[in-house]
Scaffold this motif. Structure first.
Motif, mmCIF file in Angstrom:
data_model
loop_
_atom_site.group_PDB
_atom_site.id
_atom_site.type_symbol
_atom_site.label_atom_id
_atom_site.label_comp_id
_atom_site.label_asym_id
_atom_site.label_seq_id
_atom_site.Cartn_x
_atom_site.Cartn_y
_atom_site.Cartn_z
ATOM 1 N N MET A 80 0.823 -1.216 0.000
ATOM 2 C CA MET A 80 0.000 0.000 0.000
ATOM 3 C C MET A 80 0.853 1.261 0.000
ATOM 4 O O MET A 80 0.338 2.371 0.154
ATOM 5 C CB MET A 80 -0.906 0.040 1.238
ATOM 6 C CG MET A 80 -1.829 -1.148 1.377
ATOM 7 S SD MET A 80 -3.082 -1.180 0.085
ATOM 8 C CE MET A 80 -4.230 0.002 0.764
ATOM 9 N N GLY A 81 2.153 1.095 -0.101
ATOM 10 C CA GLY A 81 3.020 2.273 -0.130
ATOM 11 C C GLY A 81 3.896 2.349 1.109
ATOM 12 O O GLY A 81 3.843 1.477 1.977
ATOM 13 N N ASP A 82 4.718 3.403 1.170
ATOM 14 C CA ASP A 82 5.685 3.529 2.274
ATOM 15 C C ASP A 82 5.249 4.538 3.315
ATOM 16 O O ASP A 82 5.604 4.442 4.479
ATOM 17 C CB ASP A 82 7.045 3.938 1.705
ATOM 18 C CG ASP A 82 7.552 2.914 0.703
ATOM 19 O OD1 ASP A 82 7.942 1.828 1.144
ATOM 20 O OD2 ASP A 82 7.520 3.200 -0.503
ATOM 21 N N ILE A 83 4.498 5.525 2.875
ATOM 22 C CA ILE A 83 4.052 6.576 3.796
ATOM 23 C C ILE A 83 2.583 6.853 3.477
ATOM 24 O O ILE A 83 2.205 6.916 2.296
ATOM 25 C CB ILE A 83 4.876 7.874 3.594
ATOM 26 C CG1 ILE A 83 6.363 7.600 3.892
ATOM 27 C CG2 ILE A 83 4.351 9.003 4.477
ATOM 28 C CD1 ILE A 83 7.297 8.698 3.411
ATOM 29 N N ALA A 84 1.757 6.970 4.509
ATOM 30 C CA ALA A 84 0.335 7.214 4.267
ATOM 31 C C ALA A 84 -0.108 8.489 4.960
ATOM 32 O O ALA A 84 0.300 8.762 6.092
ATOM 33 C CB ALA A 84 -0.485 6.035 4.770
ATOM 34 N N PHE A 85 -0.944 9.252 4.258
ATOM 35 C CA PHE A 85 -1.538 10.445 4.870
ATOM 36 C C PHE A 85 -3.041 10.208 5.044
ATOM 37 O O PHE A 85 -3.782 10.156 4.065
ATOM 38 C CB PHE A 85 -1.289 11.665 3.978
ATOM 39 C CG PHE A 85 -1.876 12.925 4.541
ATOM 40 C CD1 PHE A 85 -1.404 13.453 5.740
ATOM 41 C CD2 PHE A 85 -2.915 13.583 3.883
ATOM 42 C CE1 PHE A 85 -1.961 14.613 6.269
ATOM 43 C CE2 PHE A 85 -3.470 14.747 4.405
ATOM 44 C CZ PHE A 85 -2.998 15.259 5.605
ATOM 45 N N PRO A 86 -3.510 10.057 6.281
ATOM 46 C CA PRO A 86 -4.942 9.848 6.517
ATOM 47 C C PRO A 86 -5.675 11.191 6.470
ATOM 48 O O PRO A 86 -5.183 12.175 7.019
ATOM 49 C CB PRO A 86 -4.992 9.258 7.930
ATOM 50 C CG PRO A 86 -3.683 9.571 8.566
ATOM 51 C CD PRO A 86 -2.717 10.027 7.522
ATOM 52 N N CYS A 87 -6.817 11.216 5.818
ATOM 53 C CA CYS A 87 -7.488 12.504 5.579
ATOM 54 C C CYS A 87 -8.646 12.796 6.537
ATOM 55 O O CYS A 87 -9.426 13.715 6.310
ATOM 56 C CB CYS A 87 -7.981 12.573 4.131
ATOM 57 S SG CYS A 87 -6.635 12.442 2.946
ATOM 58 N N PHE A 88 -8.769 12.012 7.614
ATOM 59 C CA PHE A 88 -9.905 12.183 8.541
ATOM 60 C C PHE A 88 -9.904 13.558 9.200
ATOM 61 O O PHE A 88 -10.931 14.198 9.319
ATOM 62 C CB PHE A 88 -9.881 11.096 9.622
ATOM 63 C CG PHE A 88 -9.826 9.714 9.040
ATOM 64 C CD1 PHE A 88 -10.943 9.164 8.426
ATOM 65 C CD2 PHE A 88 -8.652 8.971 9.090
ATOM 66 C CE1 PHE A 88 -10.886 7.895 7.878
ATOM 67 C CE2 PHE A 88 -8.599 7.702 8.538
ATOM 68 C CZ PHE A 88 -9.715 7.162 7.932
ATOM 69 N N LYS A 89 -8.739 13.965 9.636
ATOM 70 C CA LYS A 89 -8.660 15.232 10.348
ATOM 71 C C LYS A 89 -9.077 16.387 9.434
ATOM 72 O O LYS A 89 -9.844 17.259 9.816
ATOM 73 C CB LYS A 89 -7.228 15.433 10.857
ATOM 74 C CG LYS A 89 -7.018 16.750 11.525
ATOM 75 C CD LYS A 89 -6.210 16.634 12.788
ATOM 76 C CE LYS A 89 -6.279 17.934 13.551
ATOM 77 N NZ LYS A 89 -5.107 18.160 14.381
ATOM 78 N N LEU A 90 -8.577 16.342 8.183
ATOM 79 C CA LEU A 90 -8.923 17.384 7.210
ATOM 80 C C LEU A 90 -10.407 17.362 6.896
ATOM 81 O O LEU A 90 -11.031 18.393 6.665
ATOM 82 C CB LEU A 90 -8.149 17.144 5.909
ATOM 83 C CG LEU A 90 -6.728 17.669 5.853
ATOM 84 C CD1 LEU A 90 -6.170 17.426 4.462
ATOM 85 C CD2 LEU A 90 -6.709 19.154 6.180
ATOM 86 N N SER A 91 -10.957 16.143 6.921
ATOM 87 C CA SER A 91 -12.364 15.992 6.606
ATOM 88 C C SER A 91 -13.210 16.806 7.579
ATOM 89 O O SER A 91 -14.180 17.452 7.192
ATOM 90 C CB SER A 91 -12.703 14.507 6.655
ATOM 91 O OG SER A 91 -14.048 14.327 6.940
ATOM 92 N N LYS A 92 -12.835 16.785 8.842
ATOM 93 C CA LYS A 92 -13.564 17.572 9.844
ATOM 94 C C LYS A 92 -13.381 19.064 9.581
ATOM 95 O O LYS A 92 -14.343 19.822 9.626
ATOM 96 C CB LYS A 92 -13.056 17.227 11.242
ATOM 97 C CG LYS A 92 -13.713 15.974 11.781
ATOM 98 C CD LYS A 92 -13.504 15.826 13.282
ATOM 99 C CE LYS A 92 -13.694 14.380 13.674
ATOM 100 N NZ LYS A 92 -12.492 13.790 14.237
ATOM 101 N N LEU A 93 -12.148 19.445 9.299
ATOM 102 C CA LEU A 93 -11.853 20.868 9.073
ATOM 103 C C LEU A 93 -12.566 21.405 7.845
ATOM 104 O O LEU A 93 -13.099 22.503 7.843
ATOM 105 C CB LEU A 93 -10.338 21.062 8.900
ATOM 106 C CG LEU A 93 -9.470 21.014 10.156
ATOM 107 C CD1 LEU A 93 -7.999 21.087 9.769
ATOM 108 C CD2 LEU A 93 -9.838 22.189 11.068
ATOM 109 N N LEU A 94 -12.544 20.607 6.775
ATOM 110 C CA LEU A 94 -13.068 21.089 5.484
ATOM 111 C C LEU A 94 -14.522 20.685 5.258
ATOM 112 O O LEU A 94 -15.120 21.058 4.247
ATOM 113 C CB LEU A 94 -12.204 20.546 4.334
ATOM 114 C CG LEU A 94 -10.698 20.861 4.370
ATOM 115 C CD1 LEU A 94 -9.968 20.139 3.259
ATOM 116 C CD2 LEU A 94 -10.482 22.365 4.254
#
Ligand code: ARG
Length: 563
Positions: free
Chosen positions: A34-48
């Motif tokens: 699935m790759g080497d580094i992952a950025f989860p977008c949950f936090k941004l989802s709340k903000l945006l």
């Protein structure tokens, strides 16, 4: 800048969050595909106020990939990054091999002292198995801090003061058969045991003992000479054990050292109204903090363990101006250190925030103390000897042709015992067994040492490799990449071990390299026909070897080249 930092910087270009926060959000995907580094977008989802999946997809279009990152993919609520393999391998291997013995270290501690109080044994008492954790953890932290650029100061806060020395002198004068300086610890302990037996029937002996201790306190020549000889005899003997374990101290200032340094502390406590008289004793009332009082002076006016620790802390601050003062002492003394730290706080010593009680759980021997030759105490030296003896037998069986079996057995046997004390989070109680720590196939010191020796042997047989010709981009199989990843994770483990006072993080990182190394060894032909591949695989083996050696040394364990 490493890859994770680079990704955080790149994300900053398209996300309204500070870079540190983005960095903290980045994860390593469980599944490497699935790759080497992952950025989860949950936090941004709340903000945006937008679905995380949609954000991941949008980010994928917007982001400008940093150097070394091959591609990014939106998978559900995650944006996954893939490191360019060939380049990563070259970067990591070059970094490791260039760093040499310094790999995993840094200069974060430059110019700063860390005072470590560890082992801190008691004079004329057994150097017991129960001293293993403090000795091993303290020594490992000492080495870890040195690797991180700090200036560590190792202190053996000897228990060399108190009425027991009056008892020792009474016993020696009654039953001693040779000059005190020829006594070993076990003989001194025998005297002490005999004293207690006889004093039950002759309580007047205690009076005599008190008088002798008083003579030591007041500088009586004969008394001081006897006390000092007992102390020297003990130190001489424990130094041999410390040498076997790679343990060193910069200071042997024990409790007696503070005899003339307590007065100012006691005076300050009185003058500032921090202490008060209570039934003739001088105490600091700590009931407000739900603790029993800290006794400063007993009703007969004598000082105690706590008084000396207060003086010692102040002395160490003045002498070393430490960035940290660590007490590597069992959790049984949790209350003692809470009291000491509270009293220092009441005295306005703001540096008490830098004092840490690095506590740990108990060690016990599986099946009880039946390995002791005498009495109930299990001597640390006996445990080391037994481990070395058993190791010798194993080596004779496994490597009958090995030249210096004795010295290999010493390194492996002692290393196994140390590793046994350092492989788990320190607060866990450890039940020790020889079979467990000497299992050459388990997650043990011998297994790590064996893996190291295996790497040495591969490199020896290959006759080295040409580093100048290294092109690590050919390392593309999963075993090589897994090994690289384990090696690359080592510096973060060393740093974390220093931050959390947890040497086991280093032990686990070493084990990760060993496990990956052995898989690589079994699955991949290191001596490939293709010269490029062969060179890269040998360089990888060398990097693994070097990381294991450094890691073992940080734990105070030797890494023999052959075993
Ligand atoms: N000698 C003490 C004991 O065996 C340990 C001393 C720990 N260090 C300290 N500064 N109190 O329990």
């Amino acid at each position: 800048m490493n890859y994770t930092e680079a990704v955080a910087a790149a994300l900053k270009g398209c996300v309204e969050l500070p870079e540190e926060e983005l960095f903290a959000l980045l994860e390593t995907p469980k599944n490497p595909s699935m790759g080497d580094i992952a950025f989860p977008c949950f936090k941004l989802s709340k903000l945006l106020r937008k679905a995380p999946n949609a954000i991941a997809a949008e980010l994928k279009e917007k982001i400008v990939l940093p150097a070394g990152i091959e591609r990014a993919e939106a998978v559900g609520p995650y944006l996954n990054f893939f490191i360019e393999k060939g380049q990563q391998a070259q970067t990591v291997l070059t970094k490791v091999l260039d760093a040499g013995k310094a790999y995993g270290g840094s200069d974060e501690g430059k110019g700063r002292h860390v005072v470590l109080d560890y082992s801190s044994i008691n004079i004329a008492k057994p150097f017991g198995f129960h001293h293993l954790p403090s000795t091993a953890i303290g020594n490992a932290l000492y080495r870890i801090y040195r690797h991180l650029g700090y200036d560590p100061v190792g202190v053996n806060h000897l228990g060399d003061w108190g009425t027991q020395f009056g008892k020792m002198i009474v016993a020696y004068r009654k039953w001693g058969e040779k000059p005190v300086d020829q006594y070993g610890i076990r003989e001194l302990v025998d005297l002490y045991v005999r004293y207690h037996k006889e004093a039950e029937e002759h309580p007047e002996m205690d009076e005599e003992a008190r008088a002798w201790f008083h003579r030591i306190e007041t500088g009586d020549e004969e008394a001081v000479a006897l006390w000092k000889q007992m102390k020297d005899a003990t130190i001489r003997e424990v130094k041999k054990t410390y040498a076997r374990m790679g343990v060193q101290f910069d200071s042997w200032a024990g409790e007696s050292f503070y005899e003339d340094k307590m007065e100012p502390v006691i005076r300050e406590l009185k003058e500032k109204g921090i202490s008060k008289l209570d039934k003739g004793a001088t105490i600091v009332d700590l009931s407000e903090w739900n603790m029993p009082p800290c006794i400063i002076l007993k009703s007969d006016g004598s000082t105690i363990y706590a008084t000396r620790d207060l003086a010692a802390a102040c002395y160490r601050k003045e002498t070393y101006d430490f960035a940290k003062l660590l007490y590597v002492v069992a959790y049984q003394q949790d209350l003692h250190f809470k009291q000491i730290f509270k009293v220092l706080e009441l005295m306005g010593r703001d540096w008490v925030k830098d004092c840490v009680h690095v506590n740990f759980g108990m060690v016990s021997m599986e099946g009880g103390a039946f390995h002791t030759r005498e009495g109930k105490v299990l001597y640390l030296d006996d445990v080391l000897d037994a481990a070395v003896e058993k190791t010798y037998e194993i080596i004779c069986e496994k490597s009958p042709d090995l030249e210096d079996k004795r010295s290999a057995a010493e390194a492996v046997g002692v290393g196994a015992v140390i590793w046994g004390a350092l492989y788990n989070s320190r607060i866990k109680d450890v039940v020790f067994s020889y079979d467990k720590v000497l299992n050459f196939d388990g997650e043990t010191g011998p297994y790590a040492q064996y893996t190291h020796a295996r790497c040495c042997s591969v490199l020896r047989k290959a006759g080295g490799y040409d580093r100048g010709a290294l092109d690590a981009s050919v390392l593309s199989d999963p075993y090589s990449l897994a090994l690289l990843k384990a090696i690359d994770g080592f510096p973060a483990a060393v740093k974390a071990a220093g931050e959390k006072y947890e040497p086991y993080l280093v032990a686990r990182a070493v084990m990760a390299v060993c496990t990956a190394m052995n898989k690589f060894y079994y699955e991949i032909r290191i001596m490939a026909d293709d010269e490029k591949e062969r060179t890269a695989r040998l360089a990888l083996t060398d990097a693994a070897r070097q990381t294991i050696e450094i890691g073992l040394n940080l734990l105070g364990i030797q890494a023999p080249e052959r075993m």
